[in-house]
Design a protein around this motif. Structure first.
Motif, PDB file in Angstrom:
ATOM      1  N   ALA A 197       0.846  -1.192   0.000  1.00 60.01           N
ATOM      2  CA  ALA A 197       0.000   0.000   0.000  1.00 60.01           C
ATOM      3  C   ALA A 197       0.878   1.237   0.000  1.00 60.01           C
ATOM      4  N   ASP A 198       0.381   2.235  -0.687  1.00 63.24           N
ATOM      5  CA  ASP A 198       1.066   3.519  -0.770  1.00 63.24           C
ATOM      6  C   ASP A 198       0.094   4.564  -0.234  1.00 63.24           C
ATOM      7  N   ASP A 199       0.563   5.433   0.615  1.00 65.86           N
ATOM      8  CA  ASP A 199      -0.222   6.620   0.929  1.00 65.86           C
ATOM      9  C   ASP A 199       0.715   7.789   0.741  1.00 65.86           C
ATOM     10  N   SER A 200       0.266   8.730  -0.026  1.00 64.75           N
ATOM     11  CA  SER A 200       1.142   9.831  -0.386  1.00 64.75           C
ATOM     12  C   SER A 200       0.330  11.085  -0.618  1.00 64.75           C
ATOM     13  N   GLY A 201       1.032  12.194  -0.657  1.00 63.21           N
ATOM     14  CA  GLY A 201       0.359  13.452  -0.910  1.00 63.21           C
ATOM     15  C   GLY A 201       1.360  14.567  -1.057  1.00 63.21           C
ATOM     16  N   ILE A 202       0.816  15.738  -1.312  1.00 58.81           N
ATOM     17  CA  ILE A 202       1.651  16.927  -1.425  1.00 58.81           C
ATOM     18  C   ILE A 202       1.392  17.809  -0.215  1.00 58.81           C
ATOM     19  N   CYS A 203       2.451  18.297   0.381  1.00 57.45           N
ATOM     20  CA  CYS A 203       2.362  19.103   1.600  1.00 57.45           C
ATOM     21  C   CYS A 203       2.984  20.466   1.325  1.00 57.45           C
ATOM     22  N   VAL A 204       2.198  21.516   1.499  1.00 57.27           N
ATOM     23  CA  VAL A 204       2.658  22.876   1.240  1.00 57.27           C
ATOM     24  C   VAL A 204       2.995  23.547   2.568  1.00 57.27           C
ATOM     25  N   ASP A 205       4.217  24.048   2.666  1.00 60.00           N
ATOM     26  CA  ASP A 205       4.699  24.637   3.922  1.00 60.00           C
ATOM     27  C   ASP A 205       3.775  25.755   4.417  1.00 60.00           C
ATOM     28  N   ALA A 206       3.422  26.686   3.532  1.00 58.99           N
ATOM     29  CA  ALA A 206       2.632  27.853   3.930  1.00 58.99           C
ATOM     30  C   ALA A 206       1.194  27.489   4.294  1.00 58.99           C
ATOM     31  N   LEU A 207       0.768  26.283   3.950  1.00 62.69           N
ATOM     32  CA  LEU A 207      -0.605  25.825   4.265  1.00 62.69           C
ATOM     33  C   LEU A 207      -0.579  24.815   5.412  1.00 62.69           C
ATOM     34  N   ASN A 208       0.472  24.867   6.236  1.00 58.06           N
ATOM     35  CA  ASN A 208       0.620  23.946   7.372  1.00 58.06           C
ATOM     36  C   ASN A 208       0.538  22.484   6.957  1.00 58.06           C
ATOM     37  N   GLY A 209       1.100  22.174   5.778  1.00 63.38           N
ATOM     38  CA  GLY A 209       1.131  20.794   5.313  1.00 63.38           C
ATOM     39  C   GLY A 209      -0.054  20.370   4.470  1.00 63.38           C
ATOM     40  N   ALA A 210      -1.044  21.241   4.284  1.00 58.93           N
ATOM     41  CA  ALA A 210      -2.181  20.912   3.409  1.00 58.93           C
ATOM     42  C   ALA A 210      -1.699  20.920   1.953  1.00 58.93           C
ATOM     43  N   PRO A 211      -2.367  20.216   1.067  1.00 57.88           N
ATOM     44  CA  PRO A 211      -3.499  19.311   1.251  1.00 57.88           C
ATOM     45  C   PRO A 211      -3.171  18.039   2.022  1.00 57.88           C
TER      46      PRO A 211
END
Length: 196
Positions: free
Chosen positions: A66-80
């Motif tokens: 299983a893979d769980d992954s995403g994109i984390c934006v510093d200025a958005l506190n890690g969102a999405p």
């Protein structure tokens, strides 16, 4: 060795298949075995990957990756973050997810657009495996102001790698596979597979 991929994401399947091809591993999509996606109720990427792997191996009796992954934006506190695939509300609609991210970040100056892709891979040999194999990868970059390139999937058209001066969607597949969060995690997985 047969592994069931605990995902119905075609982009992930193709990427992982190409990365595992030289290891004698046959990766089978869970959808090909009639397995539906597990509900991702975890609070972290690792928890969600464990939930997905356990569900797939319970239903099929095969070892599961299983893979769980995403994109984390510093200025958005890690969102999405955990919600990358459904950021705009509809699961898997990459175009709408990108539109929402670009709109959310519209006012941010270039120096505040730092982001990273994160991936965790979990391999369970069976549903009660007390020692899941867990590996991680991270790809640092920034978010562009508009899409660039026609390759890749997900957020690739707006993720910029400053070392190579390209978006992930502009890269040749071989380069992207070497640099990417998933490629890094898979390289670590490959190193540990012989010891299983």
């Amino acid at each position: 060795m047969k592994l069931v991929l605990a995902s119905s994401n075609q982009g992930k399947l193709e990427e992982l298949r190409s990365l595992l091809a030289d290891n004698g591993i046959e990766l089978i999509a869970q959808s090909d075995l009639g397995v539906e996606d597990a509900e991702e109720t975890g609070a972290t990427f690792i928890e969600n990957a464990l939930i997905k792997a356990r569900h797939a191996t319970l239903v099929t009796g095969l070892p599961a990756l299983a893979d769980d992954s995403g994109i984390c934006v510093d200025a958005l506190n890690g969102a999405p973050g955990l919600y990358s695939a459904r950021y705009a509300g509809e699961h898997g609609n990459a175009s709408r997810n990108i539109d929402k991210l670009l709109e959310t970040m519209r006012e941010l100056p270039d120096q505040e657009r730092g982001a990273h892709f994160y991936c965790v891979l979990v391999l369970l040999r069976h549903a009660d495996d007390p020692q899941p194999l867990i590996v991680e990868g991270q790809w640092n970059g920034s978010i562009l102001r508009e899409r660039r390139g026609g390759g890749g999937h997900g957020y690739d058209p707006v993720f910029f790698d400053p070392l190579h001066g390209q978006s992930a969607a502009e890269m040749e597949m071989e380069l992207k596979n070497r640099l990417s969060h998933r490629g890094q995690a898979l390289a670590r997985l490959k190193q540990r597979l012989p010891h299983l």
